[in-house]
Scaffold this motif. Sequence first.
Motif, PDB file in Angstrom:
ATOM      1  N   GLN A  40       0.936  -1.151   0.093  1.00 22.81           N
ATOM      2  CA  GLN A  40       0.044  -0.052   0.067  1.00 22.81           C
ATOM      3  C   GLN A  40       0.791   1.403   0.182  1.00 22.81           C
ATOM      4  OE1 GLN A  40      -0.329  -3.017   1.826  1.00 22.81           O
ATOM      5  NE2 GLN A  40      -2.247  -2.655   3.118  1.00 22.81           N
ATOM      6  N   MET A  41       1.937   1.414   0.724  1.00 22.14           N
ATOM      7  CA  MET A  41       2.725   2.501   0.816  1.00 22.14           C
ATOM      8  C   MET A  41       3.452   2.618  -0.529  1.00 22.14           C
ATOM      9  SD  MET A  41       3.289   4.789   2.885  1.00 22.14           S
ATOM     10  CE  MET A  41       4.311   6.388   2.108  1.00 22.14           C
ATOM     11  N   ARG A  47       0.659   3.920  -2.813  1.00 17.26           N
ATOM     12  CA  ARG A  47       0.672   5.682  -2.379  1.00 17.26           C
ATOM     13  C   ARG A  47       1.731   6.713  -2.887  1.00 17.26           C
ATOM     14  NH1 ARG A  47      -2.777   5.203   3.365  1.00 17.26           N
ATOM     15  NH2 ARG A  47      -4.162   3.602   2.659  1.00 17.26           N
ATOM     16  N   THR A  48       2.995   6.006  -2.696  1.00 20.18           N
ATOM     17  CA  THR A  48       4.053   6.997  -3.208  1.00 20.18           C
ATOM     18  C   THR A  48       4.074   7.047  -4.692  1.00 20.18           C
ATOM     19  OG1 THR A  48       5.598   5.747  -1.414  1.00 20.18           O
ATOM     20  CG2 THR A  48       6.589   6.838  -3.292  1.00 20.18           C
ATOM     21  N   ALA A  57       1.378   9.801  -5.383  1.00 26.13           N
ATOM     22  CA  ALA A  57       1.800  10.967  -4.844  1.00 26.13           C
ATOM     23  C   ALA A  57       2.725  11.690  -5.942  1.00 26.13           C
ATOM     24  CB  ALA A  57       2.328  11.010  -3.426  1.00 26.13           C
ATOM     25  N   GLU A  85       2.998  14.955   2.402  1.00 29.25           N
ATOM     26  CA  GLU A  85       2.074  14.053   2.369  1.00 29.25           C
ATOM     27  C   GLU A  85       2.500  12.517   2.398  1.00 29.25           C
ATOM     28  OE1 GLU A  85      -0.297  12.738  -1.971  1.00 29.25           O
ATOM     29  OE2 GLU A  85      -0.617  14.797  -1.155  1.00 29.25           O
ATOM     30  N   LEU A  86       3.588  12.298   2.073  1.00 29.08           N
ATOM     31  CA  LEU A  86       4.079  10.635   2.297  1.00 29.08           C
ATOM     32  C   LEU A  86       4.201  10.571   3.659  1.00 29.08           C
ATOM     33  CD1 LEU A  86       6.597  10.257  -0.718  1.00 29.08           C
ATOM     34  CD2 LEU A  86       4.313   9.312  -0.516  1.00 29.08           C
ATOM     35  N   SER A 139       2.400  11.833   6.082  1.00 29.42           N
ATOM     36  CA  SER A 139       1.040  11.526   6.611  1.00 29.42           C
ATOM     37  C   SER A 139       0.401   9.928   6.062  1.00 29.42           C
ATOM     38  CB  SER A 139       0.170  12.714   6.049  1.00 29.42           C
ATOM     39  OG  SER A 139       0.451  13.905   6.653  1.00 29.42           O
ATOM     40  N   GLU A 140       0.872   9.630   5.088  1.00 28.57           N
ATOM     41  CA  GLU A 140       0.368   8.461   4.432  1.00 28.57           C
ATOM     42  C   GLU A 140       0.831   7.176   5.268  1.00 28.57           C
ATOM     43  OE1 GLU A 140      -1.901   8.006   2.412  1.00 28.57           O
ATOM     44  OE2 GLU A 140      -2.185   9.285   0.839  1.00 28.57           O
ATOM     45  N   ALA A 141       2.214   7.392   5.459  1.00 31.72           N
ATOM     46  CA  ALA A 141       2.897   6.640   6.467  1.00 31.72           C
ATOM     47  C   ALA A 141       2.228   6.369   7.640  1.00 31.72           C
ATOM     48  CB  ALA A 141       4.193   6.768   6.584  1.00 31.72           C
ATOM     49  N   ALA A 191      -0.835   7.222   8.658  1.00 28.66           N
ATOM     50  CA  ALA A 191      -2.323   6.614   8.243  1.00 28.66           C
ATOM     51  C   ALA A 191      -2.105   5.075   8.118  1.00 28.66           C
ATOM     52  CB  ALA A 191      -2.883   7.349   7.047  1.00 28.66           C
ATOM     53  N   LEU A 192      -1.100   4.540   7.755  1.00 24.58           N
ATOM     54  CA  LEU A 192      -1.091   3.124   7.406  1.00 24.58           C
ATOM     55  C   LEU A 192      -0.390   2.361   8.807  1.00 24.58           C
ATOM     56  CD1 LEU A 192       0.367   2.867   4.007  1.00 24.58           C
ATOM     57  CD2 LEU A 192      -1.877   1.983   4.791  1.00 24.58           C
TER      58      LEU A 192
END
Length: 479
Positions: free
Chosen positions: A368-369, A372-373, A376, A418-419, A421-423, A425-426
């Motif tokens: 997932q990461m 998402r990377t 982004a 943003e990355l 925050s994505e990390a 969130a996971l």
Amino acid sequence: MVTGPATALACTGVDTALDALASALPDSALVTDPDVLAALAADDAEWAPAGKPLAALRASTTAQVQAAVGVCADLRIPVVTRGAGTGLSGGANATDGCLVVDLSRMNRILEIDAENLLAVVQPGVVNNDLKAAVAEHGLWYPPDPASAPWSTLGGNVATNAGGLCCLKYGVTRDYVLGLEAVMGGPAGPYGTAVRFGRRTAKGVSGYDLTGLFTGSEGTFGVITEITLRLRRAPTGTPHTVVGAFDDLVFAGEAVALCTRRGLQPAALELLDRACMTAVEEWKHLGIEADAAALLLARVDSPGQAGEEEAAAVAAAFTESGALWAERSTDPTEAEALFEVRRLAYPALERLGPVLTEDVCVPRSAVPQMLARTEAAGRRHGVRIATIAHAGDGNLHPLLITPPGDDAAREAAQTAFEELLSEAVALGGTVTGEHGVGLLKRDGMTRELGPGVCAVQHAVKDALDPLGLFNPGKVVGTAH
């Protein structure tokens, strides 16, 4: 009321401060040359702000550090410690009017105790130099950041550095038995040298202050000596498993599958096509970047167990969609492949400014990461190349921008945040091994929340009540 460092220095005067330092350090290498100070004012973090130091001390003894810290406390001059300057978060960046304490000349290996599996070193010892020295005794120091040929052990301890083999063998904190630090506050007058930790295999006498200092990024004091745990050197021939994937996310799925099956290679590294191409264009190693990503696994279990584990890793790669997966026991070939991984960051630096991520997510969330990377990068129009200690979920997306392009820089910085925050969130963290420094302070606040941040401020205030050491980093000094 305690006067802040910058205000106190303004009241004292630059000439008076320099005279006081020179008087306390008559035989030391005190640096005031503006060009040299500029070179010592920042680490390798792209776009992290750096101030203008008052001076720098090229320390060669603990006594010099003690004397300098004592003067700095009296005059409220901030103290920023520096090793080789290979950090990627701005943790060693100068603040205005500070004294940079450069520990690179404190580079002696003081002791190698083969019987008790430990080494005592000064903070300026380069990681790979220690590895080479202990190897002569049949021993091994496992933490191996990609910067190991250049980074110092003091910096490794300050950031709790990891590396390629930390998946199986742990990070720096797992090998720090004890240390000496110059500090103040509860330890006594600023400039007091205190020893924490032990030389024994285990010990629980009091709080783990050694562990607290490891990863503290110089915000509690200046580390001047380190006692490190060693291991017996591995025996046998390791197996290298290479898998090529036509999709970055498929490579992430392979990592997750290895985790679900309980496989634990010594290293499990990822690099994408952009990284392979950059290394090949630079070094001409004969790499064919015909896949979207490579996974490199090193299995070092001895005998039949190693054979079986390597086969299981290769099977996991294949079942996750690898174009091909091959095993090798040729050490020359294996080292060449891992050298490509180590060269990826400097190869990409040649293309333009690189903003380096250091997020870490649960291993099951690696696919997932990675997805998402990629998203982004597309969303913000930013070129992102990815390397990773994929086996433990520590990803290093590298955001590459054209030199002098302000719009591209702003887009990269937006994507960077943003990355982070994505990390989070996971279920992950904003930094797996590079440290918070300056670049990750906002991300850390989002990750930890106000309660934990308040606890960190309280610890900082208790151990460094003047806010002297590396102010503004990690938790900062303002409430």
